[in-house]
Design a protein around this motif. Structure first.
Motif, PDB file in Angstrom:
ATOM      1  N   MET A   1      66.561  23.665  39.335  1.00  0.00           N
ATOM      2  CA  MET A   1      65.595  22.752  38.723  1.00  0.00           C
ATOM      3  C   MET A   1      66.272  22.080  37.541  1.00  0.00           C
ATOM      4  SD  MET A   1      61.929  23.718  37.008  1.00  0.00           S
ATOM      5  CE  MET A   1      61.559  24.736  38.389  1.00  0.00           C
TER       6      MET A   1
ATOM      7  N   TRP B   1      66.754  18.212  35.085  1.00  0.00           N
ATOM      8  CA  TRP B   1      66.284  16.864  34.738  1.00  0.00           C
ATOM      9  C   TRP B   1      67.348  16.224  33.889  1.00  0.00           C
ATOM     10  CZ3 TRP B   1      62.175  13.641  35.638  1.00  0.00           C
ATOM     11  CH2 TRP B   1      62.043  12.566  34.776  1.00  0.00           C
TER      12      TRP B   1
ATOM     13  N   VAL C   1      57.686  15.056  35.012  1.00  0.00           N
ATOM     14  CA  VAL C   1      57.737  15.689  36.329  1.00  0.00           C
ATOM     15  C   VAL C   1      58.988  16.557  36.419  1.00  0.00           C
ATOM     16  CG1 VAL C   1      57.939  15.297  38.817  1.00  0.00           C
ATOM     17  CG2 VAL C   1      56.480  13.808  37.443  1.00  0.00           C
ATOM     18  N   GLU C   2      58.826  17.777  36.912  1.00  0.00           N
ATOM     19  CA  GLU C   2      59.959  18.653  37.179  1.00  0.00           C
ATOM     20  C   GLU C   2      60.326  18.518  38.653  1.00  0.00           C
ATOM     21  OE1 GLU C   2      59.442  22.671  36.017  1.00  0.00           O
ATOM     22  OE2 GLU C   2      58.501  22.159  34.105  1.00  0.00           O
TER      23      GLU C   2
ATOM     24  N   ALA D   1      61.750  20.020  41.751  1.00  0.00           N
ATOM     25  CA  ALA D   1      62.003  21.364  42.264  1.00  0.00           C
ATOM     26  C   ALA D   1      61.411  21.466  43.656  1.00  0.00           C
ATOM     27  CB  ALA D   1      61.397  22.415  41.338  1.00  0.00           C
TER      28      ALA D   1
ATOM     29  N   LYS E   1      58.865  23.662  46.344  1.00  0.00           N
ATOM     30  CA  LYS E   1      57.656  24.477  46.291  1.00  0.00           C
ATOM     31  C   LYS E   1      58.013  25.957  46.280  1.00  0.00           C
ATOM     32  CE  LYS E   1      53.339  25.326  48.781  1.00  0.00           C
ATOM     33  NZ  LYS E   1      52.556  25.007  50.005  1.00  0.00           N
TER      34      LYS E   1
ATOM     35  N   TRP F   1      58.839  27.176  42.721  1.00  0.00           N
ATOM     36  CA  TRP F   1      57.665  27.342  41.872  1.00  0.00           C
ATOM     37  C   TRP F   1      56.834  28.555  42.286  1.00  0.00           C
ATOM     38  CZ3 TRP F   1      54.622  23.028  39.152  1.00  0.00           C
ATOM     39  CH2 TRP F   1      55.495  22.276  38.357  1.00  0.00           C
TER      40      TRP F   1
ATOM     41  N   THR G   1      48.961  22.305  45.341  1.00  0.00           N
ATOM     42  CA  THR G   1      49.894  21.347  45.943  1.00  0.00           C
ATOM     43  C   THR G   1      49.134  20.361  46.799  1.00  0.00           C
ATOM     44  OG1 THR G   1      50.296  22.722  47.907  1.00  0.00           O
ATOM     45  CG2 THR G   1      51.717  23.098  45.998  1.00  0.00           C
TER      46      THR G   1
ATOM     47  N   ALA H   1      52.511  21.813  33.566  1.00  0.00           N
ATOM     48  CA  ALA H   1      53.632  21.285  34.339  1.00  0.00           C
ATOM     49  C   ALA H   1      53.136  20.622  35.615  1.00  0.00           C
ATOM     50  CB  ALA H   1      54.620  22.400  34.685  1.00  0.00           C
TER      51      ALA H   1
ATOM     52  N   GLY I   1      55.104  19.223  39.176  1.00  0.00           N
ATOM     53  CA  GLY I   1      56.367  19.254  39.901  1.00  0.00           C
ATOM     54  C   GLY I   1      56.358  18.329  41.097  1.00  0.00           C
ATOM     55  N   TRP I   2      57.567  18.052  41.592  1.00  0.00           N
ATOM     56  CA  TRP I   2      57.721  17.137  42.728  1.00  0.00           C
ATOM     57  C   TRP I   2      58.764  17.700  43.671  1.00  0.00           C
ATOM     58  CZ3 TRP I   2      56.140  13.826  46.014  1.00  0.00           C
ATOM     59  CH2 TRP I   2      56.983  12.938  46.678  1.00  0.00           C
ATOM     60  N   ASP I   3      58.347  18.009  44.909  1.00  0.00           N
ATOM     61  CA  ASP I   3      59.250  18.451  45.968  1.00  0.00           C
ATOM     62  C   ASP I   3      59.559  17.226  46.819  1.00  0.00           C
ATOM     63  OD1 ASP I   3      60.538  19.497  48.157  1.00  0.00           O
ATOM     64  OD2 ASP I   3      59.230  21.247  48.358  1.00  0.00           O
TER      65      ASP I   3
END
Length: 295
Positions: free
Chosen positions: A1, A3, A101-102, A104, A106, A109, A215, A242, A244-246
């Motif tokens: 992960m 950025w 946005v992180e 990573a 799913k 996480w 999600t 947080a 997140g974006w897969d």
């Protein structure tokens, strides 16, 4: 992960590119996106927007509809560089801002030990009418019990009396939303037929409310730039932990307390709507003329 730190000059150029594109200046927008992508090559949004405009920009330039002179971006670059230097200096004086946005997967996480799956509450699928008066515990127990749900209360709950609750033909969710609003309590499931209730304060939410991972899929019509803009807005409004974006599965992930995560998901799904599509049918007609004169 990870950025990578964003380039403030590239971000400013991309902002100008969006404005140029919205104003119909395709070639100018293409050149600005190309410059932004060159300065920040690891940002896929800039390169994607550049590539999307490439064909149209080439066609308009070739047809002299929008010339390179009209789309000169040298002044924009100088302005972006000066503003970027100022913002970079201000950023260096304080803490580095947390990315909206992180990036990573799913699976990464889901390894968080603090995230526990919530049980699927299964109340009776019936409608009920209530005309009640009493203390908070009595009302909550009676309303939840009507739908086959048992209530567990915070032992330190200070019970208020003389509460009146009236609702007509409501399902479980509607009835509980109304009653928790009247009693200033919050609720979350602890089993298929049990819920936990406590006073709705920030202290009690931090003490009892579980953290979850929600999600949902991002529509194919949207790009990463839309996600980042929406995430920034939602995090600012709800003070989320947080988002997140897969990218492989185009999945948005929200990690926070139960009620706040649900509110964030609903808000993001409302904001992240596919862009409207416009279809224009054009027919080109050509003809030749031939005249001959005889004297």
């Amino acid at each position: 992960m990870c950025w990578a730190a964003p380039d403030p000059v590239a971000a400013r150029l991309a902002h100008d590119a969006r404005q140029a594109q919205d104003s119909g200046h395709v070639v100018r927008a293409y050149l600005l996106y190309a410059e932004a992508a060159a300065r920040e090559p690891h940002n896929p949004t800039y390169s994607a927007n550049r590539d999307a405009l490439a064909a149209a920009a080439k066609l308009l330039t070739k047809a002299d509809v929008e010339t390179a002179h009209d789309a000169d971006i040298s002044r924009d670059i100088k302005t972006a560089e000066s503003q970027g230097a100022e913002s970079q200096g201000a950023e260096n004086q304080g803490a580095n801002p947390e990315p909206p946005v992180e990036f990573a997967t799913k699976r990464e996480w889901e390894r968080d030990e603090n995230l526990q799956p919530l049980p699927d509450l299964r109340p009776k699928a019936s409608l009920a009418t209530f005309e009640l008066r009493g203390d908070e515990k009595q009302l909550l127990e009676q309303v939840a019990g009507t739908y086959g749900i048992r209530t567990i209360f915070d032992p330190q709950l200070d019970v208020h009396t003389g509460i009146r609750f009236s609702i007509t033909q409501a399902d479980f969710q509607t009835a509980m939303e109304g009653l928790t609003a009247v009693t200033n309590t919050f609720v979350f499931p602890i089993s298929q037929h049990e819920i936990f209730l406590a006073r709705d304060t920030e202290l009690k939410r931090a003490e009892f409310e579980p953290n979850i991972l929600l999600t949902f899929q991002l529509p194919n019509a949207l790009d990463q730039r839309d996600l980042i803009e929406a995430a920034s807005a939602v995090r600012a409004v709800l003070s989320l932990r947080a988002i997140g974006w897969d990218s492989e599965n185009r999945t948005v992930m929200i990690r926070d307390r139960y009620t706040r995560a649900r509110a964030a998901r609903s808000l993001m799904e409302a904001v992240l709507l596919p862009r409207a599509q416009l279809s224009i049918e054009v027919q080109f007609l050509t003809f030749d003329s031939d005249r001959s004169y005889h004297y």
